[in-house]
Design an enzyme around this catalytic site. Structure first.
Site, PDB file in Angstrom:
ATOM      1  N   SER A   1      22.759  22.861-123.669  1.00 17.97           N
ATOM      2  CA  SER A   1      21.966  22.462-122.899  1.00 17.97           C
ATOM      3  C   SER A   1      20.805  21.775-123.676  1.00 17.97           C
ATOM      4  CB  SER A   1      21.483  23.383-121.727  1.00 17.97           C
ATOM      5  OG  SER A   1      21.113  24.540-122.183  1.00 17.97           O
TER       6      SER A   1
ATOM      7  N   LYS B   1      17.147  18.210-118.730  1.00 19.49           N
ATOM      8  CA  LYS B   1      16.307  18.122-117.954  1.00 19.49           C
ATOM      9  C   LYS B   1      15.783  16.678-117.525  1.00 19.49           C
ATOM     10  CE  LYS B   1      14.652  22.585-117.315  1.00 19.49           C
ATOM     11  NZ  LYS B   1      15.225  23.234-118.312  1.00 19.49           N
TER      12      LYS B   1
HETATM   13  C1  LIG Z   1      15.762  24.532-118.206  1.00 16.62           C
HETATM   14  C2  LIG Z   1      16.766  24.821-119.148  1.00 16.62           C
HETATM   15  C3  LIG Z   1      17.874  25.814-119.073  1.00 16.62           C
HETATM   16  C4  LIG Z   1      18.223  26.279-117.655  1.00 16.62           C
HETATM   17  O1  LIG Z   1      18.069  25.264-116.328  1.00 16.62           O
HETATM   18  P1  LIG Z   1      17.920  25.949-114.932  1.00 16.62           P
HETATM   19  O2  LIG Z   1      18.002  24.748-114.028  1.00 16.62           O
HETATM   20  O3  LIG Z   1      16.148  26.497-114.994  1.00 16.62           O
HETATM   21  O4  LIG Z   1      18.849  27.060-114.657  1.00 16.62           O
HETATM   22  C5  LIG Z   1      18.885  25.821-119.808  1.00 16.62           C
HETATM   23  N1  LIG Z   1      18.995  25.187-120.988  1.00 16.62           N
HETATM   24  C6  LIG Z   1      17.755  24.424-121.590  1.00 16.62           C
HETATM   25  C7  LIG Z   1      17.761  24.054-122.898  1.00 16.62           C
HETATM   26  C8  LIG Z   1      16.896  24.384-120.591  1.00 16.62           C
HETATM   27  O5  LIG Z   1      15.626  23.560-120.795  1.00 16.62           O
END
Ligand SMILES: *Cc1c(COP(=O)(O)O)cnc(C)c1O
Length: 330
Positions: A305, A53
């Site tokens: 992520s 993010k």
């Molecule tokens: C926000 C987030 C996502 C998903 O991202 P989007 O852009 O909302 O699809 C996936 N994994 C983590 C750890 C996140 O913080």
């Protein structure tokens, strides 16, 4: 159609260079065995603030005009977007206020404060917090930066797609955790511009898979939010969604969902087999491979992520406890 292009993502990449980490990739022998093709993990949970993010937030803050920078930015996220935005603003010398309800747990408040943002707790619901955001925007000329449906956010997240293809040029499939779709929209736009035949698969949790349901419905619809181990994937895509719904619809090849048990299994796998501490939302791509949920062809990449999981919860999961976060607290 409103869309973010490879040129926008390359511009974001130039802005972010030197400010963020280039996170490592690692071939996973156990996942490769399970999938029957080489599977590489993109360890983006090692990004500063613990998630990707920061890419979108940093790009959005750096693209503000001088007057906007002087007035500051505001957000409502208590999770990874809030952390990213707070860090990005501090690095740019921009004031940042994160508004949240009084009911948000103290550890989340502290996590945001630790990144240097002001925290304003107000009311007893997300709606009350949103009202304070609206007031700061209208009365103090602050800029609200949303978590996904914003061109500079999407372009920033897209830099992850460029980085993956630099590190794993042979990739033919990329599995991407999916919530509002900022990550997958940018990543798919970048990857398909560089390598048109590449397959992009979105992975969400079964409980409240907003984008997955909206794609089936053919338009943004209300999807009920439910408790899940993948808490960073909760929430809707917005009924007035402008960018991420059409981009996901047009660029993403498939979306699949994984169960709570499969998410817990992937967190365990990451710890015991890959030596990685990851949050539920960060584990869903691994979960999809382990469960055989996605048609994975060619060399594949799983995007990991995020890392921001409560460590007490993590300990219980990796110890083999059958953790169920979906039940109401007793
Ligand atoms: C926000 C987030 C996502 C998903 O991202 P989007 O852009 O909302 O699809 C996936 N994994 C983590 C750890 C996140 O913080």
């Amino acid at each position: 159609m409103a869309s973010i292009t490879i040129a926008d993502i390359e511009a974001a990449d130039a802005k972010l260079t030197g400010r963020l980490r280039q996170t490592p990739v690692e071939l996973s022998s156990t996942l490769s065995k399970s999938a029957g093709v080489p599977v590489t993990l993109k360890l983006e949970h090692h990004q500063i603030t613990g998630s990707f993010k920061l890419r979108g937030a940093t790009n959005a803050v750096l693209n503000l005009g001088e007057a906007q920078k002087a007035a500051g930015v505001v957000g409502v996220s208590t999770g990874n977007h809030g952390r990213g935005l707070a860090h990005a603003a501090r690095e740019a010398g921009v004031r940042c206020i994160i508004c949240m309800s009084e009911l948000v747990p103290q550890n989340k408040v502290d996590g945001i404060k630790a990144q240097g943002a002001e925290v304003r707790t107000i009311g007893r619901s997300q709606d009350d917090a949103q009202q304070e955001v609206d007031r700061l925007v209208s009365e103090e000329a602050m800029t609200m930066l949303p978590p996904f449906d914003h061109p500079h956010i999407i372009a920033g997240q897209g830099t992850l797609g460029l980085e993956i293809l630099d590190q794993v040029p042979s990739a033919e499939t990329i599995l991407v955790p999916l919530s509002g779709g900022g990550l997958i929209s940018g990543l798919a736009a970048a990857a398909k511009a560089r390598k048109p035949g590449i397959k992009i698969i979105g992975v969400s949790m079964e409980r409240g898979a907003a984008m997955h349901e909206c794609l089936k419905a053919g338009k943004p619809i209300h999807v009920e939010e439910m408790k899940t181990l993948a808490d960073s994937l909760g929430g809707g895509i917005g009924l007035d969604n402008q960018y991420t719904f059409p981009m996901t619809r047009d660029l993403v090849d498939d979306t699949v969902t994984v169960s709570e048990a499969q998410i817990a299994g992937a967190i365990r796998h990451a710890y015991w087999e890959e030596r990685q501490i990851i949050e539920g939302s960060g584990s869903v791509a691994i979960a999809a491979v382990l469960a055989g949920k996605a048609a994975v062809s060619g060399p594949a990449v799983c995007v990991v992520s995020g890392a921001n999981i409560d460590l007490g919860l993590h300990y219980r999961i990796i110890s083999g406890e059958d953790v169920d976060v979906t039940k109401p607290e007793s």
